[in-house]
Write a protein that holds these residues in place. Structure first.
Motif, PDB file in Angstrom:
ATOM      1  N   LYS A 107      13.231   6.465   0.901  1.00  0.00           N
ATOM      2  CA  LYS A 107      12.067   5.570   0.911  1.00  0.00           C
ATOM      3  C   LYS A 107      10.791   6.356   0.607  1.00  0.00           C
ATOM      4  N   LEU A 108      10.724   7.568   1.119  1.00  0.00           N
ATOM      5  CA  LEU A 108       9.540   8.403   0.884  1.00  0.00           C
ATOM      6  C   LEU A 108       9.328   8.632  -0.605  1.00  0.00           C
ATOM      7  N   THR A 109      10.389   8.805  -1.344  1.00  0.00           N
ATOM      8  CA  THR A 109      10.285   9.043  -2.782  1.00  0.00           C
ATOM      9  C   THR A 109       9.484   7.931  -3.459  1.00  0.00           C
ATOM     10  N   GLY A 110       9.735   6.697  -3.080  1.00  0.00           N
ATOM     11  CA  GLY A 110       8.985   5.578  -3.640  1.00  0.00           C
ATOM     12  C   GLY A 110       7.528   5.598  -3.239  1.00  0.00           C
ATOM     13  N   TYR A 111       7.259   5.997  -2.020  1.00  0.00           N
ATOM     14  CA  TYR A 111       5.881   6.031  -1.530  1.00  0.00           C
ATOM     15  C   TYR A 111       5.070   7.147  -2.168  1.00  0.00           C
ATOM     16  N   LEU A 112       5.740   8.196  -2.609  1.00  0.00           N
ATOM     17  CA  LEU A 112       5.022   9.305  -3.241  1.00  0.00           C
ATOM     18  C   LEU A 112       4.363   8.892  -4.545  1.00  0.00           C
ATOM     19  N   LYS A 113       4.763   7.756  -5.085  1.00  0.00           N
ATOM     20  CA  LYS A 113       4.184   7.263  -6.337  1.00  0.00           C
ATOM     21  C   LYS A 113       2.892   6.487  -6.119  1.00  0.00           C
ATOM     22  N   LYS A 114       2.554   6.200  -4.869  1.00  0.00           N
ATOM     23  CA  LYS A 114       1.340   5.426  -4.589  1.00  0.00           C
ATOM     24  C   LYS A 114       0.106   6.289  -4.816  1.00  0.00           C
ATOM     25  N   GLY A 115      -0.819   5.771  -5.576  1.00  0.00           N
ATOM     26  CA  GLY A 115      -2.027   6.515  -5.904  1.00  0.00           C
ATOM     27  C   GLY A 115      -2.854   6.899  -4.690  1.00  0.00           C
ATOM     28  N   GLY A 116      -2.865   6.055  -3.670  1.00  0.00           N
ATOM     29  CA  GLY A 116      -3.656   6.329  -2.479  1.00  0.00           C
ATOM     30  C   GLY A 116      -3.160   7.510  -1.669  1.00  0.00           C
ATOM     31  N   LEU A 117      -1.956   7.968  -1.966  1.00  0.00           N
ATOM     32  CA  LEU A 117      -1.389   9.107  -1.242  1.00  0.00           C
ATOM     33  C   LEU A 117      -1.468  10.403  -2.044  1.00  0.00           C
TER      34      LEU A 117
ATOM     35  N   TYR B  65       5.841   6.793   9.657  1.00  0.00           N
ATOM     36  CA  TYR B  65       4.547   6.121   9.641  1.00  0.00           C
ATOM     37  C   TYR B  65       4.138   5.767   8.216  1.00  0.00           C
ATOM     38  N   VAL B  66       4.290   6.721   7.322  1.00  0.00           N
ATOM     39  CA  VAL B  66       3.868   6.510   5.935  1.00  0.00           C
ATOM     40  C   VAL B  66       4.684   5.410   5.269  1.00  0.00           C
ATOM     41  N   VAL B  67       5.973   5.385   5.486  1.00  0.00           N
ATOM     42  CA  VAL B  67       6.805   4.399   4.791  1.00  0.00           C
ATOM     43  C   VAL B  67       6.793   3.031   5.463  1.00  0.00           C
ATOM     44  N   SER B  68       6.220   2.952   6.652  1.00  0.00           N
ATOM     45  CA  SER B  68       6.128   1.663   7.329  1.00  0.00           C
ATOM     46  C   SER B  68       4.965   0.861   6.759  1.00  0.00           C
ATOM     47  N   PRO B  69       5.233  -0.350   6.305  1.00  0.00           N
ATOM     48  CA  PRO B  69       4.135  -1.168   5.784  1.00  0.00           C
ATOM     49  C   PRO B  69       3.243  -1.720   6.907  1.00  0.00           C
ATOM     50  N   LEU B  70       3.753  -1.705   8.128  1.00  0.00           N
ATOM     51  CA  LEU B  70       3.004  -2.247   9.262  1.00  0.00           C
ATOM     52  C   LEU B  70       2.597  -1.127  10.209  1.00  0.00           C
ATOM     53  N   ASP B  71       1.598  -0.375   9.803  1.00  0.00           N
ATOM     54  CA  ASP B  71       1.074   0.669  10.665  1.00  0.00           C
ATOM     55  C   ASP B  71      -0.326   0.250  11.117  1.00  0.00           C
ATOM     56  N   ILE B  72      -1.156   1.180  11.482  1.00  0.00           N
ATOM     57  CA  ILE B  72      -2.471   0.837  12.039  1.00  0.00           C
ATOM     58  C   ILE B  72      -3.277  -0.028  11.072  1.00  0.00           C
ATOM     59  N   ILE B  73      -3.340   0.391   9.806  1.00  0.00           N
ATOM     60  CA  ILE B  73      -3.953  -0.441   8.762  1.00  0.00           C
ATOM     61  C   ILE B  73      -2.826  -0.784   7.785  1.00  0.00           C
ATOM     62  N   PRO B  74      -2.384  -2.030   7.741  1.00  0.00           N
ATOM     63  CA  PRO B  74      -1.282  -2.386   6.837  1.00  0.00           C
ATOM     64  C   PRO B  74      -1.567  -1.950   5.406  1.00  0.00           C
ATOM     65  N   ASP B  75      -0.551  -1.402   4.761  1.00  0.00           N
ATOM     66  CA  ASP B  75      -0.703  -0.818   3.429  1.00  0.00           C
ATOM     67  C   ASP B  75      -1.124  -1.829   2.366  1.00  0.00           C
ATOM     68  N   VAL B  76      -0.900  -3.110   2.616  1.00  0.00           N
ATOM     69  CA  VAL B  76      -1.250  -4.117   1.605  1.00  0.00           C
ATOM     70  C   VAL B  76      -2.746  -4.419   1.568  1.00  0.00           C
ATOM     71  N   LEU B  77      -3.482  -3.983   2.579  1.00  0.00           N
ATOM     72  CA  LEU B  77      -4.924  -4.214   2.628  1.00  0.00           C
ATOM     73  C   LEU B  77      -5.663  -3.164   1.801  1.00  0.00           C
ATOM     74  N   PRO B  78      -6.848  -3.499   1.310  1.00  0.00           N
ATOM     75  CA  PRO B  78      -7.653  -2.459   0.649  1.00  0.00           C
ATOM     76  C   PRO B  78      -7.889  -1.306   1.637  1.00  0.00           C
ATOM     77  N   LEU B  79      -7.806  -0.124   1.161  1.00  0.00           N
ATOM     78  CA  LEU B  79      -7.931   1.093   1.983  1.00  0.00           C
ATOM     79  C   LEU B  79      -6.803   1.210   3.003  1.00  0.00           C
ATOM     80  N   GLY B  80      -5.698   0.518   2.774  1.00  0.00           N
ATOM     81  CA  GLY B  80      -4.581   0.512   3.713  1.00  0.00           C
ATOM     82  C   GLY B  80      -3.846   1.828   3.832  1.00  0.00           C
TER      83      GLY B  80
END
Length: 125
Positions: free
Chosen positions: A34-44, A83-98
């Motif tokens: 799952k982390l491999t997919g998240y590494l492609k996110k620009g915000g990270l 934490y990183v791969v969870s979409p429901l953390d302190i600030i949900p990843d789907v929100l701006p600045l998530g």
């Protein structure tokens, strides 16, 4: 602001979840997938290299390629990746600045794991 994220991370479910995963190699490998997919996110992008290093560290331990590790360091590395791969953390990843909280947690975790990860990098050479 990152201190708020770290305190919530430390008091949250992430370390407990991490501990429960440590005995399940297949779930740990799934997490790394799952982390491999998240590494492609620009915000990270700021922490991409750090996430890759933590992933490599965990993978080497799970595969039995690295034995000189601290269980508490492994627990923290797994918790940070959870934490990183969870979409429901302190600030949900789907929100701006998530992803700002994710970057804060990874930056903090890397600082905590610095000596352990340096020892790991040396062992790989």
């Amino acid at each position: 602001m990152s201190n708020i994220f770290v305190k919530q991370f430390q008091n949250g479910k992430w370390l407990n979840k991490s501990n429960s995963l440590l005995s399940n190699k297949s779930k740990l490998l799934l997490l790394l997938g799952k982390l491999t997919g998240y590494l492609k996110k620009g915000g990270l992008a700021k922490v991409k290299e750090d996430l890759h290093l933590m992933g490599s560290y965990i993978s080497a331990i799970v595969k039995g390629e690295y034995h000189d590790y601290s269980k508490s360091a492994l627990t923290l590395a797994v918790a940070a990746i959870l934490y990183v791969v969870s979409p429901l953390d302190i600030i949900p990843d789907v929100l701006p600045l998530g992803l700002i909280d994710d970057v804060s947690i990874v930056t903090w975790a890397i600082a905590q794991l610095n000596a352990e990860l340096e020892k790991y990098k040396i062992s790989k050479k």
